[in-house]
Design a protein around this motif. Structure first.
Motif, mmCIF file in Angstrom:
data_model
loop_
_atom_site.group_PDB
_atom_site.id
_atom_site.type_symbol
_atom_site.label_atom_id
_atom_site.label_comp_id
_atom_site.label_asym_id
_atom_site.label_seq_id
_atom_site.Cartn_x
_atom_site.Cartn_y
_atom_site.Cartn_z
ATOM 1 N N PHE A 128 -73.170 -2.110 34.331
ATOM 2 C CA PHE A 128 -72.724 -0.747 34.077
ATOM 3 C C PHE A 128 -71.454 -0.567 33.282
ATOM 4 C CE2 PHE A 128 -74.447 -1.015 38.572
ATOM 5 C CZ PHE A 128 -76.016 -0.550 38.241
ATOM 6 N N PHE A 129 -71.751 0.402 32.531
ATOM 7 C CA PHE A 129 -70.628 0.896 31.560
ATOM 8 C C PHE A 129 -70.295 2.418 31.850
ATOM 9 C CE2 PHE A 129 -69.143 2.863 27.431
ATOM 10 C CZ PHE A 129 -67.772 2.310 27.656
ATOM 11 N N ASN A 130 -69.006 2.512 32.430
ATOM 12 C CA ASN A 130 -68.515 3.768 32.843
ATOM 13 C C ASN A 130 -67.318 4.448 32.304
ATOM 14 O OD1 ASN A 130 -70.652 3.667 35.121
ATOM 15 N ND2 ASN A 130 -68.928 2.194 36.098
ATOM 16 N N PRO A 131 -67.526 5.202 31.326
ATOM 17 C CA PRO A 131 -66.363 5.919 30.704
ATOM 18 C C PRO A 131 -65.936 7.120 31.445
ATOM 19 C CG PRO A 131 -68.464 6.534 29.654
ATOM 20 C CD PRO A 131 -68.775 5.509 30.553
ATOM 21 N N LYS A 132 -64.780 7.363 30.959
ATOM 22 C CA LYS A 132 -64.046 8.680 31.641
ATOM 23 C C LYS A 132 -63.190 9.243 30.546
ATOM 24 C CE LYS A 132 -64.516 6.656 36.146
ATOM 25 N NZ LYS A 132 -65.195 5.215 35.755
ATOM 26 N N ALA A 133 -62.985 10.487 30.474
ATOM 27 C CA ALA A 133 -62.055 11.121 29.567
ATOM 28 C C ALA A 133 -61.538 12.643 29.860
ATOM 29 C CB ALA A 133 -62.388 11.181 28.222
ATOM 30 N N GLY A 134 -60.520 12.830 29.611
ATOM 31 C CA GLY A 134 -59.799 14.138 30.201
ATOM 32 C C GLY A 134 -58.630 14.812 29.470
ATOM 33 N N VAL A 135 -58.357 15.993 29.726
ATOM 34 C CA VAL A 135 -57.043 16.525 29.087
ATOM 35 C C VAL A 135 -56.598 17.376 30.041
ATOM 36 C CG1 VAL A 135 -58.472 18.361 28.009
ATOM 37 C CG2 VAL A 135 -56.348 17.784 27.110
ATOM 38 N N THR A 136 -55.188 17.368 30.202
ATOM 39 C CA THR A 136 -54.389 18.345 30.977
ATOM 40 C C THR A 136 -53.310 19.046 30.101
ATOM 41 O OG1 THR A 136 -54.595 16.797 32.752
ATOM 42 C CG2 THR A 136 -52.865 18.422 33.073
ATOM 43 N N ILE A 137 -53.363 20.527 30.396
ATOM 44 C CA ILE A 137 -52.595 21.388 29.669
ATOM 45 C C ILE A 137 -51.793 21.921 30.504
ATOM 46 C CG2 ILE A 137 -52.442 23.317 27.962
ATOM 47 C CD1 ILE A 137 -55.501 22.838 27.231
ATOM 48 N N THR A 138 -50.382 21.782 30.149
ATOM 49 C CA THR A 138 -49.344 22.312 30.849
ATOM 50 C C THR A 138 -48.789 23.649 30.362
ATOM 51 O OG1 THR A 138 -48.320 20.131 31.719
ATOM 52 C CG2 THR A 138 -46.930 22.093 32.000
ATOM 53 N N LEU A 139 -49.247 24.891 31.292
ATOM 54 C CA LEU A 139 -48.938 26.162 30.492
ATOM 55 C C LEU A 139 -47.516 26.579 30.831
ATOM 56 C CD1 LEU A 139 -52.296 27.653 32.125
ATOM 57 C CD2 LEU A 139 -51.977 26.801 29.927
ATOM 58 N N ASP A 140 -46.906 26.335 31.932
ATOM 59 C CA ASP A 140 -45.614 26.527 32.188
ATOM 60 C C ASP A 140 -45.001 25.441 33.215
ATOM 61 O OD1 ASP A 140 -46.262 27.715 34.671
ATOM 62 O OD2 ASP A 140 -46.811 29.537 33.491
ATOM 63 N N GLU A 141 -43.925 25.635 33.835
ATOM 64 C CA GLU A 141 -43.483 24.850 34.993
ATOM 65 C C GLU A 141 -44.202 24.924 36.001
ATOM 66 O OE1 GLU A 141 -39.589 25.802 36.691
ATOM 67 O OE2 GLU A 141 -39.619 27.673 35.440
ATOM 68 N N PHE A 142 -44.897 25.913 36.398
ATOM 69 C CA PHE A 142 -45.840 26.178 37.657
ATOM 70 C C PHE A 142 -47.551 26.043 37.586
ATOM 71 C CE2 PHE A 142 -42.227 29.229 37.767
ATOM 72 C CZ PHE A 142 -41.617 28.860 38.815
ATOM 73 N N SER A 143 -47.862 25.883 36.168
ATOM 74 C CA SER A 143 -49.374 25.994 36.019
ATOM 75 C C SER A 143 -49.960 24.803 35.137
ATOM 76 C CB SER A 143 -49.863 27.386 35.294
ATOM 77 O OG SER A 143 -49.336 28.395 36.081
ATOM 78 N N ARG A 144 -51.045 24.251 35.293
ATOM 79 C CA ARG A 144 -51.747 23.323 34.568
ATOM 80 C C ARG A 144 -53.193 23.459 34.611
ATOM 81 N NH1 ARG A 144 -48.015 19.697 37.138
ATOM 82 N NH2 ARG A 144 -46.786 18.559 35.604
ATOM 83 N N ILE A 145 -53.893 23.375 33.397
ATOM 84 C CA ILE A 145 -55.337 23.529 33.522
ATOM 85 C C ILE A 145 -55.909 21.988 33.070
ATOM 86 C CG2 ILE A 145 -55.456 25.939 33.120
ATOM 87 C CD1 ILE A 145 -56.204 25.281 30.438
ATOM 88 N N TYR A 146 -56.827 21.785 33.815
ATOM 89 C CA TYR A 146 -57.484 20.577 33.024
ATOM 90 C C TYR A 146 -58.768 20.186 33.171
ATOM 91 C CZ TYR A 146 -58.796 19.748 37.896
ATOM 92 O OH TYR A 146 -59.395 19.860 39.349
ATOM 93 N N ALA A 147 -59.391 19.448 32.237
ATOM 94 C CA ALA A 147 -61.010 19.241 32.095
ATOM 95 C C ALA A 147 -61.243 17.814 31.826
ATOM 96 C CB ALA A 147 -61.519 19.916 30.699
ATOM 97 N N SER A 148 -62.162 17.311 32.358
ATOM 98 C CA SER A 148 -62.653 15.944 32.375
ATOM 99 C C SER A 148 -64.127 15.754 32.243
ATOM 100 C CB SER A 148 -62.081 14.954 33.490
ATOM 101 O OG SER A 148 -62.725 15.572 34.682
ATOM 102 N N TYR A 149 -64.449 14.578 31.929
ATOM 103 C CA TYR A 149 -65.933 14.037 32.201
ATOM 104 C C TYR A 149 -65.922 12.456 32.284
ATOM 105 C CZ TYR A 149 -69.995 11.149 30.451
ATOM 106 O OH TYR A 149 -71.400 10.500 30.550
ATOM 107 N N ALA A 150 -66.786 12.399 33.325
ATOM 108 C CA ALA A 150 -66.813 11.024 33.932
ATOM 109 C C ALA A 150 -68.378 10.450 34.026
ATOM 110 C CB ALA A 150 -66.053 10.570 35.297
#
Length: 740
Positions: free
Chosen positions: A474-496
């Motif tokens: 089995f080959f299992n790739p994963k990738a993602g990104v996190t964006i820090t909007l300010d000191e309180f907020s983050r958004i993220y997206a990922s694929y696995a």
């Protein structure tokens, strides 16, 4: 530097921390030696992975002897169940509708899932919650981990850290259904600035809510460690012995309505079919011991390594009384016949003897060896982890006849009527990294290769050849990104991507193929000192998902089948809010989802039919929880915990008879810390009232179908049947913890 936000997030999700305005732990200070033992498989706020944490404090608040799955009940998307109905004995949990075989469980980075069944049996971790430092539950595929692939979630457990100060502790609790728990814990503190030793001995007993669903659990946990500024060496030995009266058959709808505590296991009849009672030793009797050797070494320049070695020994049996009249006239099975045992019929008092009452034991004797090596690098911009993992499993499956009313002419007690072997080897390698491009952007990449061989030989408990020789890559790739909007907020997206091999029961029931999953996650995190909101949407797209059919085998193991194409689409929201600073806080969560098999085929009334899109079994569309914490005076915490689970189907064909009703359950938890009291450094009193509104609910069940071509010759009619596992009405536990 490397951050382990499971400690930080624990401070954010700890209910008392919200109410008492405890400061968020500085993530630059939590990289302790004990915690880096699991850093390669845990995630933090920079990771685009959906997760929740439980701290030691949160676990202790309700830890009065119930199994670990019950303590996870109020996390998002979690549904728990107990065969005995009271949270002690055989318990389990599902996440996003995925059950035992799809949840990867590790202890200090060592896989706990059984190599063959792929399940985790928490009945063999008796009182283990008393030796846990922290828990992280990753939902979805999560990050690369060791052992069986995560197909709905992964649960990572870190055991107790060494205490710098010497202590002794006694914990005792008692409550409904003759439940009692007692343990003693000790720690030497730091000796000569480097060495420490600690341990725990526990005993738990309960009659269970369900008749005769008793549990007799004994366990131990011992560890010794050496540490200096850059080195941690740990030797941990833990294990236990469980004896539980079987309660895995459930009850039908009629019995549920008239006698919901009834346990149908262990029937005994005379030759005329007159009921004589129940066999008193219809038990699951199993011992399991673990030895772990852990070495963490930190080097200059941000590098560190972890080496982990493990040996697990398990041995035990199911003991069952097989009544020949019942199996011939009610169960319609040949289990009590000489043919099933491999015996030749013979005459007894002039009559040909072809069957017999008997007592059998189905044994499992297994050994599991693990070696795991990881290396870690961290600086201000990059966290990098890479590792290799190898495991060897061998297991013997065999059955013994310990008593029979009529033995064959050539056999006696101790006769083995089947014997089979199993060997499973695994090699895994992975590499992953988080790159903080700047103060706003962070990207994550993860690749894993799993290579598995599984071989069996001999015959199974039906005395049929059971020979498997399979290899999987089995080959299992994963990738993602996190964006820090300010000191309180983050958004993220990922694929696995995840792939997973079938288990032993799957092979016993057909010719399964591996299942695969593409998991897409999109989330938002908002955190301040007094409030937090986490929200994430997910889409889990499966090929050949091994879904639960709803049926169980004769030892309660769930039967699965490949479903072709299926998916889970959902939204999870969790929050924490101080309503009155320092006095009142709330932590709600809700999960909304749709879970479908695409173009599901089913043979009904002798004809193969396309049922279209059907609901995936054991997958409620709504799961919600809330907790209110009130601090009226110093040292006293009062908590109201509520759980709602929407209706769900126990099968995949949307049969109305397979639908499990929604339920709403409320618990009350109180804890009072008396502080120092005479000879004791601290005394804590705890009260837990489960289901205080006495809701009559069922959290689990099974559904089966069979073709009847006997009642109306020439036609085939599909017959449906449903079983239920009722949970306890109002019940309580009260406990005291004294630390010296």
């Amino acid at each position: 530097m490397k951050t382990l936000l499971f400690a930080c997030a624990a401070s954010l999700t700890t209910f008392g921390a919200l109410a008492q305005q405890k400061p968020v732990i500085d993530t630059t200070e939590v990289n302790k030696l004990d915690e880096v033992l699991v850093q390669s498989i845990r995630v933090d706020a920079d990771s685009p992975i959906t997760y929740s944490n439980l701290s030691k404090q949160e676990i202790e608040e309700r830890n009065l002897g119930q199994d670990l799955p019950i303590l996870l009940n109020y996390l998002p998307s979690v549904v728990t169940t107990s065969d005995a109905g009271a949270g002690i004995g055989y318990t389990g949990f599902r996440v996003r509708g995925t059950g035992n075989q799809g949840i990867n469980v590790t202890i200090n980075g060592i896989p706990y899932n059984d190599a063959e069944s792929l399940g985790s049996f928490f009945v063999n971790l008796q009182d283990f919650s008393s030796s846990i430092q922290s828990v992280q539950l990753q939902r979805g595929v999560g990050t690369s981990t060791n052992g069986a692939g995560a197909f709905g979630a992964s649960l990572n457990i870190l055991t107790d850290a060494a205490d710098d100060k010497a202590y002794a502790e006694v914990n005792a609790s008692a409550g409904s259904f003759n439940t009692s728990r007692a343990n003693v814990k000790f720690g030497t503190g730091l000796i000569s600035d480097h060495f420490s030793f600690s341990g725990r001995l526990s005993a738990i007993k309960s009659d269970g809510y369900v008749d005769r669903a008793s549990s007799d659990l004994k366990s131990y946990f011992l560890q010794g460690s050496y540490r200096d500024e850059n080195t941690l060496l740990k030797a941990i030995v833990f294990g236990g012995h469980e004896i539980t009266y079987q309660s895995w058959n459930g009850i039908d709808a009629e019995t549920l309505a008239t006698n919901r505590r009834f346990n149908p296991i262990g029937f005994q009849y005379d030759d005329e079919g007159n009921f004589e009672g129940f066999y008193n030793n219809q038990v699951d009797n199993y011992k399991q011991d673990h030895i772990q050797l852990l070495w963490n070494q930190k080097y200059d320049g941000g590098w560190s390594t972890n080496l982990a070695l493990n040996y697990t020994l398990g041995r035990g049996f199911y003991e069952e009384y097989v009544d020949s009249w019942y199996y011939e006239n009610v169960n319609f099975s040949n289990d009590a016949t000489f043919e099933a045992l491999g015996w030749e019929p013979y005459e007894v008092d002039g009559e040909l003897q072809t069957d017999t009452d008997l007592i059998r034991r189905r044994w499992l004797d297994n050994r599991y060896y693990v070696a795991n090596l990881t290396t870690n690098y961290s600086d201000e911009n990059i966290d990098f982890d890479a590792g290799i993992f190898g495991s060897l499993y061998s297991g013997d499956h065999y059955g013994e006849i310990v008593w029979a009313r009529y033995f064959s002419q050539t056999e006696e007690a101790g006769y083995r009527y089947y014997f089979g072997t199993a060997d499973k080897n695994e090699f895994t390698t992975f590499a992953k990294a988080t790159w903080r491009i700047d103060d706003t952007w962070s990207v994550f990449g993860d690749v894993q290769g799993r290579f598995i061989s599984y071989e069996t030989d001999g015959i199974d408990n039906d005395r049929a050849d059971f020979i498997i020789d399979e290899n999987y890559s089995f080959f299992n790739p994963k990738a993602g990104v996190t964006i820090t909007l300010d000191e309180f907020s983050r958004i993220y997206a990922s694929y696995a991507r995840a792939n997973r091999e079938p288990n032993r029961t799957d092979f016993e029931n057909g010719n399964p193929v591996p299942e695969s999953l593409n998991d897409f996650e999109l989330g938002y995190r908002y955190t301040t000192d007094r409030a937090r909101v986490y929200a994430n949407a997910y889409y889990m797209d499966y090929r050949n998902q091994l879904v639960l059919t709803g049926a169980i085998d004769d030892v309660g193991a769930p039967i699965r089948q490949n479903s072709g194409s299926s998916y889970r689409l959902g939204l999870e929201i969790e929050a924490g809010l101080e309503i009155i600073p320092g006095m009142l806080a709330t932590t709600p969560n809700i999960a909304l989802s749709t879970n479908k098999n695409r173009d599901f085929f089913f043979e009904r009334d002798g004809e193969l039919q396309n049922l279209g899109n059907t609901n995936i079994s054991y997958s409620p569309n709504v799961v919600a929880a809330n907790r209110f914490d009130y601090f009226p005076v110093e040292g006293l915490r009062l908590s109201l915990l509520s759980k709602y689970v929407g209706e769900q189907y126990l099968g995949n064909i949307d049969a109305e008879s397979s639908k499990l009703d929604a339920y709403f359950v409320n618990d009350f938890n109180a804890q009072y810390e008396l502080g120092a009291l005479g000879f004791a450094k601290s005394v804590t009193l705890t009260l837990l009232v489960n289901n205080f509104l006495s809701e009559e609910y069922v959290s689990n069940g099974y559904f089966f179908t069979y073709d009847d071509d006997f009642t109306n010759p020439g036609t085939v009619t599909t017959i449906e049947g449903t079983g239920y596992y009722p949970q306890a009405k109002i019940n309580f536990l009260v406990g005291a913890s004294v630390r010296f």
